[in-house]
Each structure stands twice: as C-alpha cells, then as structure tokens.
Design a protein around this motif. Structure first.
Motif, PDB file in Angstrom:
ATOM      1  N   ALA A  57       0.825  -1.216   0.000  1.00 46.27           N
ATOM      2  CA  ALA A  57       0.000   0.000   0.000  1.00 46.27           C
ATOM      3  C   ALA A  57       0.854   1.259   0.000  1.00 46.27           C
ATOM      4  CB  ALA A  57      -0.932  -0.007   1.212  1.00 46.27           C
ATOM      5  N   VAL A  58       1.878   1.267   0.858  1.00 46.58           N
ATOM      6  CA  VAL A  58       2.822   2.386   0.922  1.00 46.58           C
ATOM      7  C   VAL A  58       4.210   1.817   0.638  1.00 46.58           C
ATOM      8  CG1 VAL A  58       3.843   4.175   2.365  1.00 46.58           C
ATOM      9  CG2 VAL A  58       1.415   3.650   2.597  1.00 46.58           C
ATOM     10  N   PRO A  59       4.757   2.045  -0.539  1.00 43.89           N
ATOM     11  CA  PRO A  59       6.053   1.474  -0.885  1.00 43.89           C
ATOM     12  C   PRO A  59       7.133   1.817   0.137  1.00 43.89           C
ATOM     13  CG  PRO A  59       5.002   2.402  -2.826  1.00 43.89           C
ATOM     14  CD  PRO A  59       4.161   2.806  -1.659  1.00 43.89           C
ATOM     15  N   PHE A  60       8.054   0.876   0.351  1.00 43.45           N
ATOM     16  CA  PHE A  60       9.100   1.033   1.361  1.00 43.45           C
ATOM     17  C   PHE A  60       9.954   2.270   1.126  1.00 43.45           C
ATOM     18  CE2 PHE A  60      13.294  -0.117   3.224  1.00 43.45           C
ATOM     19  CZ  PHE A  60      12.887  -0.256   4.537  1.00 43.45           C
ATOM     20  N   VAL A  61      10.022   2.734  -0.097  1.00 42.05           N
ATOM     21  CA  VAL A  61      10.823   3.923  -0.404  1.00 42.05           C
ATOM     22  C   VAL A  61      10.311   5.142   0.360  1.00 42.05           C
ATOM     23  CG1 VAL A  61       9.471   4.565  -2.450  1.00 42.05           C
ATOM     24  CG2 VAL A  61      11.871   5.231  -2.289  1.00 42.05           C
ATOM     25  N   HIS A  62       9.042   5.150   0.759  1.00 40.72           N
ATOM     26  CA  HIS A  62       8.537   6.265   1.562  1.00 40.72           C
ATOM     27  C   HIS A  62       9.217   6.292   2.928  1.00 40.72           C
ATOM     28  CE1 HIS A  62       5.055   7.954  -0.719  1.00 40.72           C
ATOM     29  NE2 HIS A  62       5.270   6.847  -1.422  1.00 40.72           N
ATOM     30  N   ALA A  63       9.369   5.131   3.551  1.00 39.37           N
ATOM     31  CA  ALA A  63      10.065   5.063   4.838  1.00 39.37           C
ATOM     32  C   ALA A  63      11.514   5.502   4.687  1.00 39.37           C
ATOM     33  CB  ALA A  63       9.990   3.651   5.404  1.00 39.37           C
ATOM     34  N   GLN A  64      12.157   5.067   3.601  1.00 41.65           N
ATOM     35  CA  GLN A  64      13.543   5.448   3.369  1.00 41.65           C
ATOM     36  C   GLN A  64      13.675   6.958   3.178  1.00 41.65           C
ATOM     37  OE1 GLN A  64      13.999   2.688   0.009  1.00 41.65           O
ATOM     38  NE2 GLN A  64      15.667   1.693   1.139  1.00 41.65           N
ATOM     39  N   SER A  65      12.727   7.540   2.458  1.00 40.70           N
ATOM     40  CA  SER A  65      12.760   8.970   2.219  1.00 40.70           C
ATOM     41  C   SER A  65      12.552   9.752   3.520  1.00 40.70           C
ATOM     42  CB  SER A  65      11.679   9.353   1.193  1.00 40.70           C
ATOM     43  OG  SER A  65      11.616  10.749   1.020  1.00 40.70           O
ATOM     44  N   LEU A  66      11.621   9.285   4.349  1.00 39.95           N
ATOM     45  CA  LEU A  66      11.381   9.950   5.630  1.00 39.95           C
ATOM     46  C   LEU A  66      12.607   9.837   6.530  1.00 39.95           C
ATOM     47  CD1 LEU A  66       7.715   8.750   6.202  1.00 39.95           C
ATOM     48  CD2 LEU A  66       8.440  11.130   5.940  1.00 39.95           C
ATOM     49  N   ALA A  67      13.219   8.665   6.557  1.00 37.14           N
ATOM     50  CA  ALA A  67      14.402   8.465   7.393  1.00 37.14           C
ATOM     51  C   ALA A  67      15.553   9.358   6.941  1.00 37.14           C
ATOM     52  CB  ALA A  67      14.823   7.001   7.362  1.00 37.14           C
ATOM     53  N   ALA A  68      15.663   9.561   5.639  1.00 36.71           N
ATOM     54  CA  ALA A  68      16.725  10.420   5.114  1.00 36.71           C
ATOM     55  C   ALA A  68      16.432  11.894   5.342  1.00 36.71           C
ATOM     56  CB  ALA A  68      16.910  10.155   3.616  1.00 36.71           C
ATOM     57  N   GLY A  69      15.145  12.256   5.354  1.00 41.12           N
ATOM     58  CA  GLY A  69      14.781  13.665   5.445  1.00 41.12           C
ATOM     59  C   GLY A  69      14.655  14.203   6.854  1.00 41.12           C
ATOM     60  N   ILE A  70      14.290  13.349   7.822  1.00 41.57           N
ATOM     61  CA  ILE A  70      14.105  13.799   9.204  1.00 41.57           C
ATOM     62  C   ILE A  70      15.447  13.702   9.930  1.00 41.57           C
ATOM     63  CG2 ILE A  70      12.934  13.302  11.383  1.00 41.57           C
ATOM     64  CD1 ILE A  70      10.581  12.221   9.732  1.00 41.57           C
ATOM     65  N   PRO A  71      15.936  14.790  10.502  1.00 43.01           N
ATOM     66  CA  PRO A  71      17.291  14.809  11.061  1.00 43.01           C
ATOM     67  C   PRO A  71      17.570  13.761  12.134  1.00 43.01           C
ATOM     68  CG  PRO A  71      16.462  17.043  10.805  1.00 43.01           C
ATOM     69  CD  PRO A  71      15.317  16.129  10.509  1.00 43.01           C
ATOM     70  N   HIS A  72      16.648  13.546  13.066  1.00 44.57           N
ATOM     71  CA  HIS A  72      16.909  12.644  14.198  1.00 44.57           C
ATOM     72  C   HIS A  72      15.997  11.418  14.113  1.00 44.57           C
ATOM     73  CE1 HIS A  72      19.413  15.787  15.815  1.00 44.57           C
ATOM     74  NE2 HIS A  72      18.398  16.630  15.766  1.00 44.57           N
ATOM     75  N   ALA A  73      16.126  10.689  13.029  1.00 46.62           N
ATOM     76  CA  ALA A  73      15.251   9.540  12.788  1.00 46.62           C
ATOM     77  C   ALA A  73      16.021   8.238  12.889  1.00 46.62           C
ATOM     78  CB  ALA A  73      14.606   9.649  11.410  1.00 46.62           C
ATOM     79  N   GLU A  74      15.375   7.240  13.453  1.00 40.44           N
ATOM     80  CA  GLU A  74      15.892   5.883  13.431  1.00 40.44           C
ATOM     81  C   GLU A  74      14.818   4.984  12.829  1.00 40.44           C
ATOM     82  OE1 GLU A  74      16.130   4.004  17.475  1.00 40.44           O
ATOM     83  OE2 GLU A  74      15.811   6.074  18.140  1.00 40.44           O
ATOM     84  N   GLN A  75      15.243   3.954  12.132  1.00 46.45           N
ATOM     85  CA  GLN A  75      14.322   3.138  11.356  1.00 46.45           C
ATOM     86  C   GLN A  75      14.335   1.696  11.848  1.00 46.45           C
ATOM     87  OE1 GLN A  75      14.927   3.531   7.170  1.00 46.45           O
ATOM     88  NE2 GLN A  75      13.109   2.392   6.607  1.00 46.45           N
ATOM     89  N   ILE A  76      13.147   1.097  11.949  1.00 41.99           N
ATOM     90  CA  ILE A  76      12.986  -0.307  12.307  1.00 41.99           C
ATOM     91  C   ILE A  76      12.346  -1.019  11.130  1.00 41.99           C
ATOM     92  CG2 ILE A  76      11.814  -1.943  13.824  1.00 41.99           C
ATOM     93  CD1 ILE A  76      11.892   0.136  16.016  1.00 41.99           C
ATOM     94  N   LEU A  77      12.943  -2.111  10.717  1.00 42.42           N
ATOM     95  CA  LEU A  77      12.410  -2.892   9.608  1.00 42.42           C
ATOM     96  C   LEU A  77      11.500  -3.983  10.159  1.00 42.42           C
ATOM     97  CD1 LEU A  77      12.465  -3.431   6.558  1.00 42.42           C
ATOM     98  CD2 LEU A  77      14.381  -4.983   6.970  1.00 42.42           C
TER      99      LEU A  77
END
Length: 296
Positions: free
Chosen positions: A243-263
């Motif tokens: 529904a929401v391609p994974f590239v959206h999470a990658q883009s948010l993680a790259a754009g938000i300064p203090h972001a950490e990502q969980i797969l």
C-alpha cells in the motif's frame, strides 16, 4: 460545545468538539498524565482502533482525531495536513493537553503527523511513523485513476456496502480481496502469516471502514516538511508493504534529522499482525521511555 455518541459495538465512543477551525470528531481514552496522539490512515476514523495497544498497555492517554473528511470531521476542518495539525493543536488546548509524549502517524496519517511535529514542536516530544506515507508522489497510476470511481462522495457508501456483503457471504474470499493490494507478496503467503484471531480482526475492521470525503483528500500532494522535524523520530515499515512502498520510509528516514528506522518483517501493510511485532512493541516502549533530548 461537544456532542458525544457511542457508535456500533465494533467501534468506540467518540465526541465532536466545536473548535474555531471547525467541528472535529475525536476519541479520548484517559489513563495517565502522558498522552499520545494517533493519526490513523485511509478509510479509518476516530471510533476505530488499530495499533494502539502498545500505548494503552503502557498507560498512556490516547487521543485519536478523525482526519478531514472522515467520520464526523468535515473536510473543511483543516483540509490539508498543515491545517489539520493546527486544528489538532486547538483540540489539545480545548482538552487541557499542553504536551504529548508522541505524535503517531499511521499509513496516510503519516503526512499529518510529520507536519504536526514540524509545526508544533512545543506540543509533540517525539514522532512515531508506522507504515507511513511520506511526501513522495503517491499513489500509483492504478489507484489514482480508480479512486475517484470507487471512493467519490456519491459512490463510496455503495463501495463499502459491497465489501461488507462479500465479507459476510464469504469471509475468506473477502479477506483475500481486501489484502491483495496491501502486500508485494502472494496473497497465500499473506494469509498464511495470519492467525485465526488476526483474520477475524481484519474482517471486522474491513467491515467497518468508510472513506467519506477523506480518502480522495488524502491523494492530494502536500509540502514536504520532513527536514523541519526536530524531535526524535521512530520509523517502522516493511519492505513487503504493497500500500505504501518502502521507499517512503527510506525517504522519511533520510529527510528527518533525528530519525531511526525499524524494519518490520510483516508480509503486508499491517505491521501489527506480524510475528516480530512484540519485539517492535518493546522498541516503541523503549523509545517512549528514553529522554527525548538524548535521542538521535
């Protein structure tokens, strides 16, 4: 002024607050002093709960507004993520909430959550994004062409009536139909990963969804404010989300300064039904309990 009503047995009680920005439907479940705001995704409204158990079990007060066009929140209240972020800030003042432990954005509610964190850093201490829509172009051509036909204000009631009828007559076939576009995996793999309880929950959820005027409003583009978010941010997503391609999470993680990502290892958009969600829930609790000034 406020109007309170209890919905069907599948839903929870909601209230309409009459704010300067306009009427807003919301659900408030008081528990402790610390509060969480949850912006749900498409076809959802304040009366439907999804993915909130981790917050309620930890003792947080949960505030869930119906976004513009959903439930009893008219499209004119806020309309855009920026406008609705400001309206939700009004709702918090109305309720006497001057700070929240986190703003949570789920699916199409992601853009509103990010925008609220960017516009109201004094209110939101943290940001949590779950299977969240970012600011990349969305949706794909097929949904963009089909959505006005299936989810217009005149048609969406009939669309969901057909869905409910299918789920009543053949729950298995209905579930296959509804989950088919929510994963990049085969539908057989998606269904095999679900317990009987999970299947029953999803059938009940799909049977209660409505789009109102909100879903078509979600298809509009909105300014990317990810770089303006200063709070610690937790981004949870699955590579198998259809529904929401994974590239959206990658883009948010790259754009938000203090972001950490969980797969997530979820086989679909619904990360809360995956076998690894208990571990993810623990990470969410750790994220919420940590000093936000020390994250990132």
């Amino acid at each position: 002024m406020e109007d309170t009503v209890t919905m069907t047995t599948l839903e929870r009680a909601t209230t309409v607050a009459h704010l300067p920005a306009g009427p807003m439907e919301y659900r408030l479940e008081p528990r402790g002093q610390a509060a969480i705001i949850v912006f749900h995704g498409g076809h959802m409204r304040a009366g439907l709960a999804l993915g909130e158990e981790v917050f309620s079990a930890a003792g947080y007060t949960v505030l869930v507004p119906s976004r513009p066009g959903y439930g009893r929140t008219p499209l004119q209240t806020g309309t855009s993520p920026g406008g609705f972020a400001d309206a939700t800030s009004e709702l918090c003042r109305h309720l006497g909430i001057d700070q929240v432990a986190a703003v949570v954005g789920i699916s199409a509610g992601g853009r509103t959550a990010v925008t609220m964190a960017a516009r109201h850093p004094e209110l939101a201490q943290r940001l949590i994004l779950e299977s969240a829509l970012g600011f990349l172009p969305w949706p794909g051509r097929r949904l963009r062409l089909g959505a006005p036909l299936a989810f217009s204000a005149l048609i969406e009631k009939a669309t969901w009536a057909v869905v409910r009828a299918l789920l009543r007559r053949s729950p298995a076939a209905g579930l296959r139909t509804m989950l088919g576009g929510l994963s990049t995996e085969s539908i057989d793999k998606v269904l095999a990963a679900l317990s009987d309880e999970d299947r029953a929950t999803l059938i009940a959820l799909f049977s209660t969804m409505r789009s109102g005027r909100g879903f078509l409003n979600d298809l509009r583009s909105t300014p990317d404010v990810a770089s303006q978010v200063t709070q610690p941010t937790l981004i949870i997503a699955s590579r198998k989300d259809g529904a929401v391609p994974f590239v959206h999470a990658q883009s948010l993680a790259a754009g938000i300064p203090h972001a950490e990502q969980i797969l997530s290892d979820s086989a679909s958009h619904f990360i809360w039904f995956a076998h690894d969600y208990p571990l993810i829930a623990n990470q969410i609790r750790d994220f919420l309990s940590a000093d936000p000034s020390q994250r990132g």
